[in-house]
Scaffold this active site. Structure first.
Site, mmCIF file in Angstrom:
data_model
loop_
_atom_site.group_PDB
_atom_site.id
_atom_site.type_symbol
_atom_site.label_atom_id
_atom_site.label_comp_id
_atom_site.label_asym_id
_atom_site.label_seq_id
_atom_site.Cartn_x
_atom_site.Cartn_y
_atom_site.Cartn_z
ATOM 1 C CB ALA A 158 31.536 46.873 50.792
ATOM 2 C CG ASP A 159 31.726 43.112 45.051
ATOM 3 O OD1 ASP A 159 31.310 43.968 44.245
ATOM 4 O OD2 ASP A 159 31.599 41.887 44.894
#
Length: 222
Positions: free
Chosen positions: A92-93
């Site tokens: 995730a970012d």
């Protein structure tokens, strides 16, 4: 690595276990996933987060690319350990975008102050990209991979902030590992007037959408 042990794994032998791997050391993402009832292990990897100019001009694509890099790096490391089994690796970012500018984690106190001044009284967008890589490795030499990435968006509106309010918040020490220099799940909530969209997207992992799109992550129902 001959498989991974999820904490309190209660899956039966009748169904192949799915090892869930969170490719992030973020305590916030870990807590969100745990609160959703997902059993997982954490395996983070350092990746190059440099973005090409064309990606910097397209924040959603940039966010997706970084999530894919993070998950992909962990997949490579897991397979390098002769992993056998089935795994879902989650990368995730999160990005804060204000008037087209991407705000990452501040590099200094003055940088954090600049970000908060820019966000004051404005509505900005928070993007969290999630990349889920499915790994099937029944034998070390028989490996199949597939991945899917999505981006979730929320709009966050800040109160008008005085210099004194910004300085007071910065003294709390929340800013330096947070995109946009604030933590909505902490004292940073006092800076926020309104959130339109999922709060977990702003925190760093849109778990509700993640489990809707990948229901197998929670395992079989007893």
């Amino acid at each position: 690595m001959r498989g991974m042990e999820n904490e309190e794994n209660t899956q039966t032998d009748a169904m192949p276990a799915l090892d869930v791997v969170l490719a992030s050391a973020s305590p916030r993402r870990k807590q969100l996933l745990a609160d959703a009832g997902v059993r997982f292990v954490v395996h983070a990897s350092d990746v190059d987060e440099t973005l090409e100019p064309d990606l910097l001009a397209d924040p959603p694509e940039a966010c997706k690319k970084l999530a894919e890099r993070k998950a992909g790096a962990v997949v490579q490391e897991v397979l390098a350990e002769d992993y056998i089994g089935m795994a879902a690796v989650i990368g995730a970012d999160t990005m804060v975008v204000c008037e087209g500018e991407i705000f990452g984690k501040p590099v200094s106190l003055s940088d954090a102050k600049r970000m908060l001044r820019r966000l004051s009284g404005r509505t900005h967008e928070v993007l969290t990209a999630v990349s889920v890589w499915m790994v099937a490795a029944p034998e070390p030499e028989k490996i199949s991979l597939g991945f899917r990435t999505f981006v979730d968006r929320s709009a966050v509106t800040f109160h008008e902030l005085t210099d004194e309010q910004i300085a007071d918040y910065l003294r709390k020490g929340e800013s330096f590992d947070k995109a946009g220099a604030y933590a909505v799940q902490g004292a940073g909530a006092d800076l926020v007037a309104r959130v339109d969209g999922a709060l977990d997207t702003v925190i760093g992992l849109p778990v509700t959408r993640l489990l809707k799109e990948f229901p197998d992550l929670v395992g079989p129902v007893a």
